[in-house]
Structures are given as structure tokens and as C-alpha cells.
Design an enzyme around this catalytic site. Structure first.
Site, short mmCIF file in Angstrom:
data_model
loop_
_atom_site.label_atom_id
_atom_site.label_comp_id
_atom_site.label_asym_id
_atom_site.label_seq_id
_atom_site.Cartn_x
_atom_site.Cartn_y
_atom_site.Cartn_z
N SER A 1040 0.84 -1.19 0.00
CA SER A 1040 0.00 0.00 0.00
C SER A 1040 0.88 1.24 0.00
O SER A 1040 2.08 1.18 0.28
CB SER A 1040 -0.91 0.01 1.23
OG SER A 1040 -0.14 0.14 2.41
N HIS A 1041 0.29 2.39 -0.27
CA HIS A 1041 1.06 3.64 -0.37
C HIS A 1041 1.73 3.99 0.96
O HIS A 1041 2.89 4.42 0.98
CB HIS A 1041 0.14 4.78 -0.82
CG HIS A 1041 -0.40 4.58 -2.19
ND1 HIS A 1041 0.40 4.30 -3.28
CD2 HIS A 1041 -1.67 4.60 -2.67
CE1 HIS A 1041 -0.36 4.17 -4.37
NE2 HIS A 1041 -1.62 4.34 -4.01
N VAL A 1042 1.02 3.82 2.07
CA VAL A 1042 1.62 4.16 3.36
C VAL A 1042 2.78 3.22 3.67
O VAL A 1042 3.78 3.63 4.26
CB VAL A 1042 0.56 4.15 4.48
CG1 VAL A 1042 0.09 2.75 4.81
CG2 VAL A 1042 1.11 4.84 5.74
N ARG A 1045 5.74 4.43 1.59
CA ARG A 1045 6.31 5.66 2.13
C ARG A 1045 7.06 5.40 3.43
O ARG A 1045 8.04 6.08 3.73
CB ARG A 1045 5.21 6.70 2.31
CG ARG A 1045 4.78 7.32 0.98
CD ARG A 1045 3.91 8.53 1.19
NE ARG A 1045 2.54 8.16 1.54
CZ ARG A 1045 1.62 7.79 0.67
NH1 ARG A 1045 1.94 7.72 -0.61
NH2 ARG A 1045 0.40 7.50 1.05
N VAL A 1310 -4.33 -0.79 -4.19
CA VAL A 1310 -3.54 0.43 -3.98
C VAL A 1310 -4.33 1.50 -3.23
O VAL A 1310 -3.76 2.46 -2.73
CB VAL A 1310 -3.04 1.00 -5.32
CG1 VAL A 1310 -2.16 -0.01 -6.02
CG2 VAL A 1310 -4.20 1.40 -6.23
#
Length: 1437
Positions: A1040-1042, A1045, A1310
Site C-alpha cells: 500500500s502507499h503508506v 512511504r 492500492v
């Protein structure tokens, strides 16, 4: 050879059910009527059906408490056989009899060919389907009817002395055959009964009789030769007494039971059982243990020891009845398993038939419940209440046919004033007085009289005065009365119009002034998220509702149409009101005497209306069920009147006409309530425990009834119960009967009364249920009565698993009936509610059974509770698929599949998500109503705060959650998962901060290194500055994006599966901890602040991303370009990478055709004259944003959506799409182009979404320099979507590919969609051997027809050291369809060959693309019909 007594008996006699009639003493067995005759013996053996010496000691057989049904049902009927037609050879005609008209009865005797079995055939010509054979057996030297050991299928026991067997229709004939194999039976006596007409057919006024053959008496005499020891007869008689619930027998009954025990033992001897085996079975001798019977029959150890010391069983029985044998024996009976429980045979059903797809609608008040529904009287009243600012002490609304009368009493500065306002049309006169107590009329002082009043003897007459209002416009009539003297308690009155007197349902109107100031509506908040107008109306009517249950139920009935019109929130308001009532938060009775039959009639009316809404509005069934469970069944006519009549019977029968019983009698006559059920149970417990008054108070207090509450009734109960020992037996009998009456009226979830109502019963007993007849419900499946009787019989079993299966099977059988408009649907709903409630209580009782249980048993429990929850839920598709998943897990476990625990863990996670979603839904629709209405009604704040929580806890969800918690560590251990999933393995130290949602703090900046422990992490959040670790119980995808990051920012990120670990972190909030990730685990410990400088990653500045610079991209003169024109100046990396891959990947990897709107097109369109106003608005909003007003972000996005396209943009985009072979949306109509244009604008607008804005601001990226190109692609209508990281992100292993796969479109992977994807790893050296790490738990998949997607492609996404990918939106032209996923039918999950093929292809595609670029890649793609498509790739961060 079968060598046990039980199996020998079962071999001879397959079991068939007696059916309970008139609350008779019967023993329901599981029917084998659906099996071929040749298999029935095997069926009985496989289910361990017990023989005549079935010596079941019930779980609570010696305890004080015992349900009435248990005592009734323990008088067991014996083993029975199937009904057969009269077609056997060699019959002997015994006689013909004329019954009625053309109807004739013929009796045929079939003599025994060997042994003692004789058959009797009964044939009626020109009969009716309602005919039954009412019959009994005459034994040697006994003229009384007795029950035989055999009877035809479907026979019912009548009063323990006769059987009723229905005739089987065969053409125009009606047939019954009975089989008798007991030699001591000399004759059969019978009558013919037409149940529909209640008509009896006799033989010239006498019973019919069939004499059996003479040689049977010889067999009896032969059996008598057998020397049967009397001590064995005594033991068998004792066991029969235990099985029947330890009843107190008369001397005559003891003799009957003793002889019955002798007959049973002789029957066993006749079947070949030796005396030695009999003795071994009835005692606990070594011989018995050698036969392998363990301790399944026999008497408890302590009782056996007493026998051995010379104590007779009669003496033991007396001691038990007196309560002298207590704890030790009770514990033995509770803890031992004296028999193998019989299990129902569950049908193999397609669970899909139980799916209800009533999707959750946005919860907002419907227009019908809007301002138009507020009456003029209510508008005027609200204005007056607000002017008094909370000084209203009484408020009451009366109905005057089609008009309303509102009475408000205010008390301000110790000056009391009454207002009466009505919308009545025509002249109206108030005939009124004041009173110091209810029912009194006193002439008011002259100082209180309004103008034009006429003072009379004990009263006054005052005309109403017309008043009007302009906005909104209405006409009303009003009277104001000053009541200066403070000693008055109320105002009685009647109305008069043109000589016609108007009363309140035949009585005087009366308004009590009350003692406390009621709340003004504005103090309760604005009522948002509720059916506010309905709740306001409920609050206005509460003063009248609290007079009695009759008033409350009738008011609720009147309000249900308004509630229905208001939709879900309206019914939620009724639920909240009724729940406050049921939990005693509202007054039940206030200065009003009401007959119980009036209460039950009002209940009946209310539940009838709820039933009608249940039929017409199936989407609200779950709410309606909860409302009905709080109200109770009620009933027309004498159902409620019996409460008054039968308490007199108890007092008369037991000589207890004074003291507590008389006080209770007065309370019952005045106003019965659900408290009376508790009081009755407390009396039963008190008597059972040898008149221990502490037990009486314990039962009351455990159910919320204190001494103060007893005194608070209008007819208070002041005394404690005092009875004599000689009253014990009679009181227990009568109070047990009375309990049935009370629960029939007051308890919506009472199982016994619900079953009795559905199966039917007639008047029985001495003064109880007199004249009552409830007919059985028509249309029940043949299994339902059998299942219900099975449930009642096993209701207190220690081992609960078979009982749970029976309860769920009964609910499954009822399901189809509940979907139809059955004539007695209400009774079926109450039965289903009772079964549901029983499941919950039984599960809680069975927790002990799961101690040290294997996973198979726990999973089976979970599946049963989940099935129960699904059957009670409206939108249950996700629950049904969870149930299928657990069932599949159980199959994998039984097959010893290596993946069983991993698969079960995925469905555990999904089930938790489903429970969380259900909880959130209930909180959304119920809690605002609870808070608003609770505030209006003055409900205690604690009851308001926990309202929704208690609703959820009262259902199966709480039990299911407890079971999930129990098996979670078992699954994690079996699947080798450990307590953590480490997503970003970074060693850090920081101070613990607890937050509910990561989203709520994403824009925050922490001044010192912080370890965030967040309950909710969805996957798209930003990680706040100063954060060194994020720990969560949530399940974001590893890709996932988190997650990306976190790895890019060197932040430790992990999911913790162990609630105890998270609780430990919560206890240590504010303390300094160090986290050290290892292989699949995190080692953590508290450290001193001096150690912080030595820990890694402790400098806050290390966690801050450095400032980034990007170059603004200007419009290059082109509105649209094809993929061959994708350059660094025109589009972002997303578009360029796809163009680069074309022609380089093998043919088995597909690359979608693409065009793009280049950088600068948005700014160019914004600068066009047609968008001048839009541009000015955006500039104004951007200035506010620069000043720190973050609330304008949403307004900027909405303003962007107002843009109009330039003609050149449309022309160029159309040309380039057609050149590339892509369909032009406008060819399908202008509306299709408008859809595409809206999608483009949404991509541009996403530049100002919160997540992206905070992210760019965090790295000091110039937001104005951010340019947005739009990549246009045909959508791959994916079967599966995937994301690949060609270097394992969790371990950093570059030799291993890590990927995640979801069903449908990739947005669920996503985006911030709950649940986990399927995850796997694959060695690059062995791409044909993928290894699954976790199965999917995402409940939903997104699917779409052929369409176009517009993807964001900014110049600020793939910057070095900055994970900007996914910050901006990709928008399809058409809306995706969200589908609830059934993974048990997905070959990717269930077909290992298919799974290996798809996962290997995905891994191979990742390896190919990494090889093309020469660096680790982050790849998104899809699979359609087995073909892999890559839709974008970027360097892996």
C-alpha cells in the site's frame, strides 16, 4: 458382533418420534423417516441412539433451577417405529363398524409368525384427513391404559396415558397399522377422533377393543419364570425417576413407576440380555467396564456408595427431594457425561439461499419526515418551550380524532402557568378543575380564572380563544391558566363542543404537574443523523406513554406509520425508545390502573403493525426484530387476562392469600410488567432452595430489581415471601404453570412459549390456561416440530455442540417461511428471535467446553455462531461468504492440508472486518437517536453512552468476537505467523503515542521521536513528521502507499496481531521504547532517556524528508499526444515507462494502448475565456490556502469540476485516440463524452486532495510547480490485479520477488480498501515455485465493463528520495461495481494448479521487466483470461 445392551435394543427397534401435545411428557428423537428402511438401523447406530435403559443425568439435574420444559419433557416416550401400510399376508378380519354417513371402520389383525410381534391394521373409508386413532394398551391384570413401547411414526402422547396416531391417506382410504411386541399386552383399546370437528366416534358409547392372541399370555408367564432381582428393579425405577426430573410421586405413582421399571428389564431379558450384563450396566461392576460401556449409564458415585452402605434408593430419593444431598452429587451430575449426545442430522444446504442483499443506504432523514410533518400545535409548542428556556415541568399531547391538544405547564420564578392549545375546528369549551391527587376535582381559586370563565361547583368552564400565526401560517385555539398556589398536583378536564362532550378514551383528561423541569428540545442538540421530527413527537408523548404499558404500546402503534415513512432512521428511533423502556430507563406505570388483557391487546396491535412492516419493508427486518424482542408477543383476548385470573388460582390452591403474595397479586391486577417474570422466577428459586430468602433477593438483584423498585410500584411489594414446607410441591407446580403465562405476554425471546405457540396447545391443568387453545401453525416443514422438541429436551445439556446444531438447523428450516407473507408470520418471527437468543446463551455456556479443544472444534463453534449471526442480519452477504470460508478451512484441516491455518487466518481477519463494519453501521444509525432522544427524555448518561455497544453485545457478534480471539493465537502458531507482520524493518527508538486513526494526525509534526500506536491505518495516509514507527492492529497491504512511504522514509512499520502486546504499549504511553525488528518479529523494551542518543534513528531531523525542487512544466502547444510522443517535457514517468516497454516485453505480456493529455493542458484550459470565472475563484481560494486555511482544499476541487473544455482539446483528444485504435467516448453520445470530461477534471482536481497536499508541503515542494499530465488507457477488465516489488521489501532480499494479488481491479489493492490481498514470494531462480504467504481477506472486489481510465501522471511522483506515487487519483470513465467476494469459489484460492500458473506468470513478468530496466521495479498490472497485462512500472523505492 455388537455386544452392548444399547446397541442390541437399537438393532431391534429403529427410533421414530412421539410428538409433544398438550405439554405432555415426551421424549423427542431424531426422525429417520427420510431414510430407506434397510438403512434405518445403521442410522440409529451411527447416531448412538440409546435403548430403553437410556439413563441420562441432565446437566443440572440436582440443582435448584430447572426449566419447566425440562421437567415436562423428561418423562420420556420410548423407542418407536415407522408407520407401515396394511399389506402383510394372512390377515384376520376383527370387525367392521359404521362411523358416520358413508364412513366405515375395518380392523384387521395380523397374527405373529414368530416371537411376540402382532400387527393391527385400521382402515377407514370415506373419512377425513383430520381423523386420528386415540388409543392405549391394556396389560395383564391391569384395566388402565398404558403406553406401548412401539408406536407408528407421527404418534403423539396425550396426557401420558394415550397415543394419538394420524391416519395415512391412500387413495380414498385412511390407514394405520400398529405393532405390538410386548407379550404382557393383552388388548388394545381405542377411539376415533376428528380433531377438526372435535368429534368422537365410539362403539355404542364404549371404547373399541381389540383382543390379542392367547399365546401372548403364555409368553408373559414364561417371562415371569425369570428370577428378576428386586434390587435391579429398584435401581431401574430410580433411574427412571432421575430421568423424569426427580418428581415427587404419590404412593400410587410409585407403584406404577416400579412396575414400569420391571417391564423394561423383562423386555431387555427377552431380547437376550443376561442378568449379569443387566447388573453390570445398572451398577459399576468390572464386568460392565469390560464391555466397553465406560460410565455412560448408572448412578453417580456417591449414590452408589450410599447403596453399598445399605441406604435404599427410596431413602436417597427422599433426601434429594428434601435438599439434603447437595453439592457433591450435583457436581458429579453436572460434570460427568453419562451418555453420548444424540445429534441432529443437518441438511446439506446451499448457503447462498440465505443471502440478503439489502445494501446499506445513506442514513439521512427522508423528506416525508421533514418540516412538513410538523403540526401547527407542535410548532407553537416548540416556540413556547424555547421562550421558557427549560422551565417546562409538564408536557402532554392528546389526540382528538383528527386534531391535537397540547398541554404545557411552565414554572418560572415559582409561578406556575398552564397552556392548552389545539387545532380543533369549531367552538370549544374547557370544563376543568385542579387536584391535589389523581381523580380529584377541586374548584380553582378565583385568582386563577382566565377571562370569560364561569366558576361552578368543583369545576370551572373557560372558552378557548383563537390565535393565529403568519409564518408559517396556522390557526389555533388557546387557553392560559395562572396557577399561583403551589400545592396542586394536576389539572383534570374534559372538553365540550356544541353540546358534545369530548373525553380521553372514555376517561377524564388529566395532566400531572410533575416535580422536575423537563428539558427543552434545543438542549438535546440539533438531532442530525436522526428522524428528528419523530423523536420530538415521541418526547412530547412520553408523559402520556409513562402512564402504563398499554398507553406506551398504543402510542408506538400510532407513530409507526411516521417511522416507516422516515425509513431506516425512523424505525431506529422506535427501537431506541422501546429499548430505553425495556432497560427500565423510562417509567413503566404512573398513577394508572390497567388490566393485563388491555396491555396484551396493545402489545398485539403493536406487533401486528411491526409484522406488516416486516412483510412490506424487508430491508429493515433486522431493526424490526430487535424492536419486537423488546416489546413481547402480547395477544388478543384472555392471553393477558390470565395473568389476573391465575394468580388467584395460585393463592387459592396454596392457601397464600396474604403477605407478599397478596401484594404481588395487587400489583399484577394494577399493572403487570416484565418485572413479574423475574419475581416469579425468584419465587421458584427461593422454594427450590428450601425457602432461602437470600436466593429470592439474589435472583431479583441479578435481574435489576431492588427492594426500592419493589416498593416503587403503584401497588408496592413490601413483604418477603413466607411459605410452609408442605406447600412446596404445589407451589412449584403452580408457579411453573404461571411462568408460562407471564412469558407468553412479556417475553419476545422466550423459547418455550414461542415453541408452544407455534406447535399449538390446549387448555390444561387446574385453573391454568383454562379455555386457551392455540392451533399449530400450518405450513411448517415436517422437521420443525421434531427439531423444536429436540431443542427443548436438550436445552440444559452440559455438552452444547449438538444443541447448537439443533438450534441452527431449526433456524435454517424456518428461513424460507420468514421470507413469505405467512398468515402467522409474527409467531414465526418470535420463534426465530427466541432461537437466536438461545444460541447466544448456549454459546456462552459452552466456552468451558472449548478449553484445550482442538482447532477443529473451535472452528466448528465459530461456523455455528457465524451462521446464527448471518441468519439474523439484513445485509449478510459478506457474513455468508465468511461462513463458507470457515467451512472450507475445516475441510482443509480434516484433509491435513498445509495451508489450512493460513486460509483460516485470512477468514478470521475478514470476519473481524465484517464485525467491525456491522458495529460501525449500528453506531451510525442508532447512537445519534439514542443521544438525541435520551437527552429529551432525561435518560441517564451512562445508558446513552453505551446504548449501541449494548445492542451489539446482546447479539451473536460479541460471542463470535470472543471465539475469534480464542482461535487467533492457535492459527498464528499453526501458520508460523508470529505476533507481527513487519512491513518496514527499521530499528528505532521513540516515545509512545496512542491514536485512534493515523489519518487524524497525518498533518501533525512531532517535536521528539515518536512511536505511533494507531488502531486504524487504511493505507493512503501520510506519516507525520517526527514519527519513527507506526504500529497498528489494522491490516494495510505490504505494498500500500503508506507502506511504501514508510520504507522510503526509513520508518518502522508493522502490524501487531497480539492484542496483549498492543495493550502493553497503551499502558506505557508516553514512555521511551526501542523497537528492534527481527525475522518476522519485533523485540521491544523500555529504555532510559540517556540511551536515546545511542539508539539508531533517534534524531528527529533524520525522519524529515529534505526539501525537493521540481521544474514547472508549461503548455507545449498540444492538447493530446500518442504514446510515441511521450517525452520528459510532455508527460510524467508513468507514461514514459509504458511507452518504453512497448516492443521490449515478450508477446505474452500485454501493454495497454495509451494516449495522454500533456503537462500544461489544465492551466491552458483554465486560462480560456470560457473558464474566466472559474479561474478567478480558484485564485481566490489558493490565496486562502496559502494563508493556512486548509478547509478550502475541498472547495478548490469542486471548483475545478466546473471547467468547460476548449474545442481544440476535444478535437485533438478524439483524433489521437482514434489513431491509437482506442474508442472515442463521444461516438456513444454526448453524455458519454461528458462522463469522460468529468473523469479528466477529477484527475486534475486531485492535485488538491488532502493527502497529496500535506505530502508536498512536508517536503517543501512548491505546489504551484506541480504539473499534471493525464494518461488515457483502455481499462483491462481484470479477473485479477497485482502489484510486484522485484526485491522483497520486507527482507530486502533481491533474489526474491514479492507480489500481492486481488480479485478484480487494482484499486482495492492500492486504495484504502479494508482487508489484505493474497501475498506470495518467488525466488528468481525458480519462478515456477511461488510460495503463498497469506490468503486474501478483502471483502470486496471492483469490476467494470469495457471502459477508459484517466490516470494521474504528475512531475512530482517519482522523484528520488520521495515516494510520490499514488498521491493523485486515477479515475475511470464509468463507475466500478463493488462485488462481495466469495473466495471459496475462486480457483486462485481453491485450485492449486491454477494458482501456481497465475502466480508464476505474475512473478515471471516482474523478472522480465526488472531485467529490461536493470533495477528493482514497482509494477502494477492485471490478469485477464490468464494473460498478464502491465499497466505501469516505476523504480522500486
Amino acid at each position: 458382533m455388537i455386544n452392548t445392551l444399547g446397541h442390541i435394543a437399537v438393532q431391534r427397534t429403529p427410533c421414530m418420534p412421539y410428538i409433544l401435545e398438550n405439554q405432555s411428557n415426551s421424549n423427542p428423537w431424531i426422525s429417520t423417516s427420510g431414510l430407506p428402511p434397510c438403512l434405518k438401523n445403521d442410522y440409529a447406530l451411527s447416531h448412538k441412539i440409546q435403548p430403553l435403559l437410556y439413563t441420562r443425568f441432565l446437566g443440572n439435574s440436582l440443582s435448584a433451577r430447572k426449566t419447566k420444559s425440562q421437567q415436562k419433557m423428561l418423562n420420556a416416550a420410548f423407542v418407536v417405529t415407522r408407520s407401515v401400510l396394511t399389506t402383510d399376508p394372512s390377515p384376520q378380519l376383527e370387525g367392521k363398524f359404521k362411523l358416520d354417513g358413508n364412513s366405515e371402520l375395518q380392523i384387521t389383525l395380523f397374527p405373529p409368525t414368530s416371537g411376540s410381534l402382532v400387527e393391527i391394521g385400521f382402515e377407514i373409508t370415506n373419512g377425513a384427513e383430520s381423523l386420528v386413532l386415540h388409543w392405549g394398551a391394556l396389560r395383564h391384570r391391569n384395566k388402565d391404559w398404558t403406553l406401548p413401547l412401539r408406536c407408528p411414526e407421527g404418534s403423539r402422547v396425550f396426557k401420558n396415558i394415550a397415543l394419538r396416531t394420524p391416519f395415512v391417506k391412500s387413495g380414498s382410504r385412511f390407514l394405520v397399522k400398529i405393532e405390538i411386541d410386548e407379550p404382557e399386552i393383552e388388548a388394545i383399546e381405542y377411539l376415533i377422533h376428528d380433531e377438526a370437528l372435535n368429534k368422537w366416534f365410539k362403539n355404542n358409547g364404549q371404547n373399541f377393543q381389540v383382543q390379542l392372541s392367547e399365546n401372548r399370555r403364555q409368553m408373559v408367564e414364561k417371562n415371569a419364570i425369570v428370577s428378576l432381582p428386586e434390587d435391579l428393579v429398584e435401581i431401574q425405577a430410580y433411574l427412571r425417576w432421575e430421568k423424569k426430573g426427580r418428581q415427587a410421586y404419590t404412593p400410587e405413582q410409585e407403584k406404577v413407576e416400579y412396575e414400569a421399571a420391571r417391564i423394561e428389564l423383562l423386555q431387555e431379558i427377552r431380547r437376550g440380555v443376561s442378568l449379569e450384563k443387566l447388573r453390570a450396566t445398572l451398577t459399576k461392576s468390572p464386568h460392565r467396564l469390560e464391555e466397553g460401556l465406560a460410565s455412560e449409564v448408572g448412578i453417580p458415585d456417591e449414590l452408589q456408595q450410599k447403596l453399598e452402605t445399605g441406604t435404599s434408593l427410596k431413602e436417597i430419593r427422599g433426601e434429594i427431594l428434601e435438599g439434603n444431598i447437595k453439592s457433591k452429587v450435583v457436581n458429579q451430575l453436572n460434570e460427568k457425561k453419562y451418555f453420548a449426545a444424540i445429534r441432529v442430522q443437518r441438511k446439506a444446504r446451499d448457503l447462498m439461499q440465505f443471502i440478503n442483499r439489502n445494501s446499506f443506504q445513506p442514513v439521512e432523514e427522508k423528506t416525508l419526515d421533514g418540516k412538513k410533518s410538523i403540526t401547527a400545535v407542535e410548532l407553537w409548542s416548540k416556540a413556547l418551550e424555547e421562550s421558557y428556556d427549560g422551565q417546562i415541568i409538564a408536557r402532554k399531547l392528546f389526540k382528538l380524532d383528527d386534531y391535537e391538544l397540547m398541554v404545557l405547564v411552565a414554572n418560572k420564578d415559582d409561578r406556575m402557568k398552564a397552556y392548552l392549545v389545539t387545532d380543533y375546528r369549531g367552538p370549544l369549551l374547557l370544563h376543568w378543575a385542579l387536584s391535589e391527587k389523581a381523580g380529584e376535582w377541586m374548584a380553582p381559586p378565583s385568582s386563577t380564572l382566565p377571562s370569560n370563565s364561569v366558576l361552578m361547583d368543583k369545576a370551572c368552564q373557560t372558552p378557548f380563544v383563537a390565535v393565529s400565526h403568519a409564518d408559517p401560517e396556522y390557526q389555533l385555539q388557546l387557553i392560559e391558566i395562572n396557577i399561583n398556589d403551589g400545592h396542586y398536583e394536576g389539572i383534570p378536564f374534559v372538553l365540550c363542543s356544541d353540546g358534545h362532550w369530548i373525553k380521553d378514551k372514555g376517561s377524564d383528561f388529566y395532566v400531572e404537574f410533575g416535580g422536575r423541569t423537563t428539558k427543552v428540545l434545543k438542549d438535546a442538540g440539533d438531532g442530525s443523523g436522526t428522524a428528528k421530527n419523530l423523536l420530538d413527537r415521541i418526547a412530547l408523548m412520553e408523559c402520556d406513554a409513562e402512564r402504563s404499558f398499554m398507553h406506551r404500546f398504543n402510542i408506538a402503534s400510532d407513530l409507526l406509520q411516521q417511522a416507516r415513512d422516515a425509513g431506516e432512521l425512523g424505525l431506529a428511533g422506535i427501537l431506541v425508545w422501546m429499548r430505553f423502556m425495556a432497560t427500565r430507563q423510562l417509567v413503566w406505570n404512573k398513577n394508572y390502573n390497567v388490566k393485563p388483557r388491555e396491555i396484551s391487546k396493545a402489545q398485539d396491535r403493536l406487533t401486528d403493525i411491526l409484522q406488516d412492516i416486516y412483510k412490506s419493508c424487508p430491508q429493515y427486518k433486522e431493526i424490526l426484530r430487535i424492536i419486537m424482542s423488546t416489546v413481547g408477543r402480547g395477544g388478543e383476548g384472555d392471553v393477558g387476562q390470565r395473568i389476573r385470573d391465575e394468580i388467584l388460582v395460585i393463592q387459592r390452591n396454596n392457601d397464600c392469600k396474604g403477605g407478599m403474595m397478596e401484594e404481588w397479586h395487587q400489583k399484577l391486577h394494577n399493572n403487570t410488567s416484565p418485572d413479574d417474570v423475574v419475581i416469579c422466577q425468584a419465587l421458584i428459586d427461593y422454594i427450590n432452595c428450601n425457602f432461602d430468602v437470600n436466593v429470592y433477593w439474589r435472583t431479583l438483584n441479578e435481574n435489576g430489581i431492588t427492594k426500592e423498585r419493589l416498593l416503587s410500584y403503584d401497588r408496592g411489594i413490601h413483604s418477603e415471601p413466607h411459605f410452609r414446607p408442605d406447600q412446596k410441591k404445589s407451589l412449584l407446580r403452580d408457579l411453573g404453570n404461571y411462568m408460562r403465562t407471564l412469558t407468553a405476554v412479556h417475553s419476545g425471546a422466550d423459547l418455550q412459549s414461542s415453541i408452544a405457540t407455534c406447535l399449538g396447545y390446549k387448555s390444561e391443568g387446574q385453573g391454568f390456561m383454562v379455555g386457551v387453545q392455540i392451533n399449530p401453525i400450518r405450513g411448517l416443514t415436517s422437521r420443525i416440530p421434531e427439531l423444536l422438541e429436540y431443542i427443548l429436551y436438550h436445552l440444559e445439556d452440559k455438552m452444547v455442540e449438538p444443541l447448537l446444531e439443533g438450534l441452527l438447523e431449526a433456524r435454517a428450516e424456518l428461513h424460507s417461511l420468514l421470507l413469505n407473507s405467512h398468515e402467522r408470520l409474527k409467531d414465526l418471527i418470535f420463534l426465530d428471535i427466541a432461537l437466536d437468543s438461545t444460541v447466544r446463551t448456549v454459546v456462552e455456556r459452552g466456552y468451558e467446553e472449548l478449553n484445550n479443544a482442538n482447532p477443529e472444534k473451535i472452528i466448528h463453534f465459530i461456523s455455528l455462531v457465524l451462521e446464527n449471526l448471518a441468519l439474523s442480519s439484513d445485509n449478510n452477504e459478506d457474513l455468508i461468504y465468511c461462513l463458507k470460508g470457515w467451512n472450507h478451512s475445516l475441510e482443509l484441516f480434516k484433509r491435513k492440508d498445509d495451508h489450512w491455518a493460513l486460509f483460516a487466518k485470512a477468514f478470521l481477519d475478514r470476519t473481524r472486518l465484517a464485525l467491525s463494519s456491522k458495529g460501525e453501521y449500528f453506531h451510525q444509525i442508532l447512537q445519534p437517536s439514542a443521544e438525541y432522544l435520551g437527552s429529551l427524555l432525561g435518560v441517564q448518561q451512562w445508558a446513552i453512552d453505551i446504548f449501541t455497544e449494548e445492542i451489539i453485545r446482546a447479539g451473536s457478534a460479541a460471542s463470535l468476537s470472543a471465539l475469534l480471539n480464542r482461535i487467533d493465537p492457535v492459527l498464528r502458531k499453526a501458520a508460523h505467523l508470529g505476533s507481527w507482520q513487519v512491513i518496514s524493518p527499521v530499528e528505532v527508538a521513540g516515545y509512545i503515542v496512542i491514536v485512534n486513526e493515523l489519518l487524524s494526525v497525518q498533518n501533525k509534526s512531532y517535536a521528539r521521536p515518536t512511536i505511533l500506536v494507531a488502531k486504524s491505518v487504511k493505507g493512503e495516509e501520510e506519516i507525520p513528521d517526527g514519527t519513527v514507527a507506526v504500529l497498528t492492529s489494522d491490516m494495510p497491504d505490504v505494498l500500500s502507499h503508506v507502506s511504501v512511504r514508510a520504507r522510503n522514509s526509513k520508518v518502522c512499520f508493522a502490524t501487531c496481531f497480539d492484542a496483549n502486546i498492543l495493550t502493553e504499549f497503551q499502558r506505557n504511553e508516553g514512555k521511551l521504547f526501542v523497537l528492534k525488528p527481527t525475522n518476522g518479529d519485533i523485540v521491544y523494551s523500555e529504555i532510559a532517556e540517556r540511551e536515546l542518543v545511542d539508539a539508531s534513528s533517534t534524531d528527529v531531523s533524520d525522519t524529515r524528508t529534505p526539501s525537493l525542487t521540481i521544474i514547472r512544466k508549461d503548455f507545449a502547444g498540444r492538447y493530446a499526444i500518442v504514446s510515441e510522443e511521450f517525452t520528459n517535457e510532455m508527460v510524467g514517468a508513468k507514461s514514459r515507462n509504458l511507452s518504453y516497454l512497448k516492443g521490449k516485453v515478450p508477446s505474452w505480456i500485454g501493454i495497454p494502448t495509451s494516449v495522454a493529455l500533456p503537462f500544461g493542458v489544465f492551466e491552458k484550459v483554465l486560462s480560456d475565456n470560457i473558464n474566466k470565472d472559474v479561474a478567478e475563484n480558484i485564485n481566490t481560494l489558493k490565496r486562502k490556502l496559502a494563508e493556512g486555511d486548509l478547509n478550502v482544499l475541498d472547495e478548490i476541487r469542486r471548483t475545478v469540476l466546473q471547467l468547460e473544455p476548449s474545442p481544440n482539446l476535444i478535437k485533438e483528444l478524439k483524433e489521437n485516440m482514434k489513431i491509437s485504435g482506442m474508442p472515442w467516448p463521444g461516438d456513444e453520445g454526448e453524455h458519454r463524452w461528458q462522463q469522460a470530461w468529468m473523469a479528466i477534471k477529477k484527475v486534475w482536481a486531485s492535485k488538491w486532495n488532502e493527502r497529496a497536499y500535506f505530502s508536498t508541503r512536508k517536503v517543501k515542494l512548491d505546489h504551484d510547480s506541480l504539473s499534471m499530465a493525464v494518461l488515457v488507457q483502455e481499462i483491462v477488465s481484470a479477473d485479477y490485479a497485482f502489484v510486484i516489488h522485484t526485491t522483497n521489501p520486507s527482507s530486502g532480499d533481491s533474489s526474491e520477488i514479492y507480489a500481492e494479488v486481488v480479485k478484480g481491479l487494482g484499486e482495492t489493492l492500492v486504495g484504502a480498501y479494508p482487508g489484505r490481498a493474497l501475498s506470495f514470494v518467488c525466488k528468481k531462480s525458480d519462478l515456477d515455485s511461488p510460495k503463498v504467504l497469506g490468503f486474501p481477506s478483502k471483502p470486496a472486489g471492483l469490476f467494470i465493463k469495457r471502459s477508459i481510465i484517466f490516470r494521474s501522471d504528475s512531475n512530482g511522483e517519482d522523484l528520488e528520495g520521495y515516494a510520490g506515487a499514488g498521491l493523485y487519483d486515477s479515475v475511470p470513465m464509468d463507475e466500478e461495481e463493488s462485488v462481495v467476494l466469495d473466495y471459496t469459489s475462486d480457483p486462485l484460492i481453491t485450485d492449486e494448479s491454477f494458482q501456481k500458473s497465475i502466480l508464476s506468470s505474475i512473478a515471471r513478468a516482474g523478472s522480465v521487466i526488472e531485467e529490461i530496466y536493470g533495477t528493482p521495479q514497482d509494477i502494477e498490472g492485471a490478469v485477464k483470461d490468464g494473460k498478464v497485462f502491465v499497466v505501469q512500472t516505476r523504480p522500486q523505492m
